[in-house]
Design a protein around this motif. Sequence first.
Motif, PDB file in Angstrom:
ATOM      1  N   VAL A   1       0.836  -1.208   0.000  1.00 23.15           N
ATOM      2  CA  VAL A   1       0.000   0.000   0.000  1.00 23.15           C
ATOM      3  C   VAL A   1       0.867   1.253   0.000  1.00 23.15           C
ATOM      4  O   VAL A   1       0.621   2.198  -0.772  1.00 23.15           O
ATOM      5  CB  VAL A   1      -0.942   0.002   1.224  1.00 23.15           C
ATOM      6  N   LEU A   2       1.883   1.294   0.835  1.00 26.40           N
ATOM      7  CA  LEU A   2       2.753   2.468   0.888  1.00 26.40           C
ATOM      8  C   LEU A   2       3.497   2.674  -0.427  1.00 26.40           C
ATOM      9  O   LEU A   2       3.643   3.807  -0.910  1.00 26.40           O
ATOM     10  CB  LEU A   2       3.754   2.325   2.040  1.00 26.40           C
ATOM     11  N   ALA A   3       3.973   1.575  -1.029  1.00 31.42           N
ATOM     12  CA  ALA A   3       4.693   1.682  -2.296  1.00 31.42           C
ATOM     13  C   ALA A   3       3.775   2.166  -3.411  1.00 31.42           C
ATOM     14  O   ALA A   3       4.187   2.953  -4.275  1.00 31.42           O
ATOM     15  CB  ALA A   3       5.298   0.327  -2.667  1.00 31.42           C
ATOM     16  N   ARG A   4       2.532   1.716  -3.373  1.00 28.57           N
ATOM     17  CA  ARG A   4       1.577   2.121  -4.416  1.00 28.57           C
ATOM     18  C   ARG A   4       1.173   3.582  -4.248  1.00 28.57           C
ATOM     19  O   ARG A   4       1.099   4.347  -5.208  1.00 28.57           O
ATOM     20  CB  ARG A   4       0.328   1.229  -4.362  1.00 28.57           C
ATOM     21  N   VAL A   5       0.913   4.002  -3.012  1.00 33.40           N
ATOM     22  CA  VAL A   5       0.423   5.349  -2.742  1.00 33.40           C
ATOM     23  C   VAL A   5       1.534   6.393  -2.810  1.00 33.40           C
ATOM     24  O   VAL A   5       1.377   7.458  -3.419  1.00 33.40           O
ATOM     25  CB  VAL A   5      -0.261   5.401  -1.356  1.00 33.40           C
ATOM     26  N   LEU A   6       2.675   6.099  -2.196  1.00 32.20           N
ATOM     27  CA  LEU A   6       3.740   7.095  -2.090  1.00 32.20           C
ATOM     28  C   LEU A   6       4.747   7.035  -3.230  1.00 32.20           C
ATOM     29  O   LEU A   6       5.359   8.060  -3.564  1.00 32.20           O
ATOM     30  CB  LEU A   6       4.471   6.923  -0.755  1.00 32.20           C
ATOM     31  N   LEU A   7       4.937   5.863  -3.816  1.00 32.91           N
ATOM     32  CA  LEU A   7       5.918   5.723  -4.899  1.00 32.91           C
ATOM     33  C   LEU A   7       5.273   5.469  -6.255  1.00 32.91           C
ATOM     34  O   LEU A   7       5.969   5.434  -7.272  1.00 32.91           O
ATOM     35  CB  LEU A   7       6.889   4.571  -4.587  1.00 32.91           C
ATOM     36  N   ALA A   8       3.968   5.286  -6.267  1.00 34.38           N
ATOM     37  CA  ALA A   8       3.227   5.015  -7.507  1.00 34.38           C
ATOM     38  C   ALA A   8       3.801   3.815  -8.254  1.00 34.38           C
ATOM     39  O   ALA A   8       3.877   3.805  -9.483  1.00 34.38           O
ATOM     40  CB  ALA A   8       3.230   6.241  -8.410  1.00 34.38           C
ATOM     41  N   GLU A   9       4.195   2.777  -7.512  1.00 35.31           N
ATOM     42  CA  GLU A   9       4.720   1.573  -8.150  1.00 35.31           C
ATOM     43  C   GLU A   9       3.610   0.866  -8.922  1.00 35.31           C
ATOM     44  O   GLU A   9       2.492   0.723  -8.443  1.00 35.31           O
ATOM     45  CB  GLU A   9       5.281   0.607  -7.097  1.00 35.31           C
ATOM     46  N   ARG A  10       3.944   0.394 -10.106  1.00 31.91           N
ATOM     47  CA  ARG A  10       2.986  -0.338 -10.923  1.00 31.91           C
ATOM     48  C   ARG A  10       3.385  -1.813 -10.974  1.00 31.91           C
ATOM     49  O   ARG A  10       4.550  -2.140 -11.171  1.00 31.91           O
ATOM     50  CB  ARG A  10       2.915   0.241 -12.339  1.00 31.91           C
ATOM     51  N   ILE A  11       2.402  -2.679 -10.820  1.00 30.74           N
ATOM     52  CA  ILE A  11       2.649  -4.112 -10.827  1.00 30.74           C
ATOM     53  C   ILE A  11       1.780  -4.737 -11.910  1.00 30.74           C
ATOM     54  O   ILE A  11       0.594  -4.410 -12.030  1.00 30.74           O
ATOM     55  CB  ILE A  11       2.309  -4.740  -9.460  1.00 30.74           C
ATOM     56  N   ALA A  12       2.370  -5.619 -12.724  1.00 26.36           N
ATOM     57  CA  ALA A  12       1.598  -6.292 -13.772  1.00 26.36           C
ATOM     58  C   ALA A  12       0.450  -7.077 -13.146  1.00 26.36           C
ATOM     59  O   ALA A  12       0.564  -7.606 -12.043  1.00 26.36           O
ATOM     60  CB  ALA A  12       2.514  -7.242 -14.556  1.00 26.36           C
ATOM     61  N   ARG A  13      -0.678  -7.158 -13.874  1.00 27.87           N
ATOM     62  CA  ARG A  13      -1.875  -7.799 -13.311  1.00 27.87           C
ATOM     63  C   ARG A  13      -1.648  -9.244 -12.861  1.00 27.87           C
ATOM     64  O   ARG A  13      -2.120  -9.647 -11.792  1.00 27.87           O
ATOM     65  CB  ARG A  13      -3.005  -7.729 -14.334  1.00 27.87           C
ATOM     66  N   PRO A  14      -0.929 -10.059 -13.662  1.00 29.82           N
ATOM     67  CA  PRO A  14      -0.686 -11.439 -13.181  1.00 29.82           C
ATOM     68  C   PRO A  14       0.106 -11.464 -11.875  1.00 29.82           C
ATOM     69  O   PRO A  14      -0.155 -12.291 -11.003  1.00 29.82           O
ATOM     70  CB  PRO A  14       0.105 -12.078 -14.332  1.00 29.82           C
ATOM     71  N   GLN A  15       1.068 -10.540 -11.745  1.00 29.91           N
ATOM     72  CA  GLN A  15       1.843 -10.477 -10.512  1.00 29.91           C
ATOM     73  C   GLN A  15       0.992  -9.973  -9.356  1.00 29.91           C
ATOM     74  O   GLN A  15       1.096 -10.458  -8.232  1.00 29.91           O
ATOM     75  CB  GLN A  15       3.060  -9.566 -10.705  1.00 29.91           C
ATOM     76  N   LEU A  16       0.148  -8.980  -9.648  1.00 28.35           N
ATOM     77  CA  LEU A  16      -0.743  -8.453  -8.618  1.00 28.35           C
ATOM     78  C   LEU A  16      -1.683  -9.549  -8.120  1.00 28.35           C
ATOM     79  O   LEU A  16      -1.961  -9.651  -6.919  1.00 28.35           O
ATOM     80  CB  LEU A  16      -1.547  -7.281  -9.177  1.00 28.35           C
ATOM     81  N   ALA A  17      -2.144 -10.378  -9.055  1.00 26.87           N
ATOM     82  CA  ALA A  17      -2.993 -11.508  -8.665  1.00 26.87           C
ATOM     83  C   ALA A  17      -2.219 -12.470  -7.777  1.00 26.87           C
ATOM     84  O   ALA A  17      -2.754 -13.008  -6.794  1.00 26.87           O
ATOM     85  CB  ALA A  17      -3.503 -12.232  -9.911  1.00 26.87           C
ATOM     86  N   GLY A  18      -0.940 -12.683  -8.111  1.00 26.12           N
ATOM     87  CA  GLY A  18      -0.100 -13.553  -7.288  1.00 26.12           C
ATOM     88  C   GLY A  18       0.077 -12.997  -5.888  1.00 26.12           C
ATOM     89  O   GLY A  18       0.052 -13.744  -4.897  1.00 26.12           O
ATOM     90  N   VAL A  19       0.251 -11.676  -5.801  1.00 32.57           N
ATOM     91  CA  VAL A  19       0.365 -11.025  -4.492  1.00 32.57           C
ATOM     92  C   VAL A  19      -0.900 -11.272  -3.676  1.00 32.57           C
ATOM     93  O   VAL A  19      -0.856 -11.634  -2.496  1.00 32.57           O
ATOM     94  CB  VAL A  19       0.604  -9.509  -4.657  1.00 32.57           C
ATOM     95  N   ALA A  20      -2.056 -11.081  -4.335  1.00 40.11           N
ATOM     96  CA  ALA A  20      -3.331 -11.268  -3.651  1.00 40.11           C
ATOM     97  C   ALA A  20      -3.494 -12.711  -3.175  1.00 40.11           C
ATOM     98  O   ALA A  20      -3.966 -12.966  -2.055  1.00 40.11           O
ATOM     99  CB  ALA A  20      -4.481 -10.885  -4.581  1.00 40.11           C
ATOM    100  N   VAL A  21      -3.094 -13.666  -4.020  1.00 36.85           N
ATOM    101  CA  VAL A  21      -3.210 -15.077  -3.652  1.00 36.85           C
ATOM    102  C   VAL A  21      -2.292 -15.400  -2.475  1.00 36.85           C
ATOM    103  O   VAL A  21      -2.683 -16.119  -1.536  1.00 36.85           O
ATOM    104  CB  VAL A  21      -2.877 -15.971  -4.860  1.00 36.85           C
ATOM    105  N   ALA A  22      -1.065 -14.870  -2.514  1.00 37.36           N
ATOM    106  CA  ALA A  22      -0.116 -15.115  -1.419  1.00 37.36           C
ATOM    107  C   ALA A  22      -0.656 -14.586  -0.095  1.00 37.36           C
ATOM    108  O   ALA A  22      -0.600 -15.262   0.945  1.00 37.36           O
ATOM    109  CB  ALA A  22       1.229 -14.469  -1.732  1.00 37.36           C
TER     110      ALA A  22
END
Length: 279
Positions: free
Chosen positions: A248-269
């Motif tokens: 959350v901090l990386a997304r909000v403060l650093l505007a990091e972008r993550i590919a959708r398949p990887q984001l799905a993997g993060v959510a699954v983990a």
Amino acid sequence: MTGVALALAASLSWGIADFGGGIGTRRVQLVWVLVVSQVAGLLLVGAIALATLPQPPSGRELAWGVFGGVTGAVGLSCFYRALAIGTMGIVGPITATGAVVPVAYGLALGEHPSVLQGVGIVVAVSGVVAASLEPLPEGAGRKLATGVGLSLFAAIGFGSAILGLNRVSQAGVVWGTLTLRLTVVPIVCLAALLLRPSVARLRPTVPILVAAGLFDTGANLLYGASARHGLISVVSVLGSLYPVVLVVLARVLLAERIARPQLAGVAVALAGVALISAG
């Protein structure tokens, strides 16, 4: 319930600390990140120890603390380096799987997590695999994401450190964290003397590193307290939810972008971690 609340609070504090450490590693050399943050943490827990004068641990408990300190230093070095070269939203969830180490230890001691927790472990590992694969341009397939190897080493180090902290904290929360810091600080200070890292950009980064060290130490104290109120196979996993804060901090403060398949993997983990916690 107390153990659950303390472990979740530890996750929040660890997430903030890791974000600060990751920012610091992108500005100054890794050795300085470790020296400043760990010394700041030692001063905090040292002051608490002087104020409370806790009973010292036994030799066996002290050995667990030293083990946790050494493995924690290795894990933290790999983790901060991974944060410097990789994406925080990917690195964090991978390191969270280090919770498998204390979970396995708890099972070996005779703890009996539920079937739901067993499913959670499988789900978490699957999510890590998905999050670790980075899409190549023009649909050419996927490759291992930058920093994944270091993240896996960090996971093992963190899992071992959490195990050590859990065991030594049975003697007392303050002594548990103090033992880890007394082990880590000489190691990183010796490394600084041998490597003589550049001091360029160090001064403006010191406040961030000090904050990271204080939050990290606060997390250790909170987790140590949780270890006295719950099963190691449960609180260790709850203490590993810090990637949520990091993402959350990386997304909000650093505007990091993550590919959708990887984001799905993060959510699954993270879902796997949640299943382990709910079991």
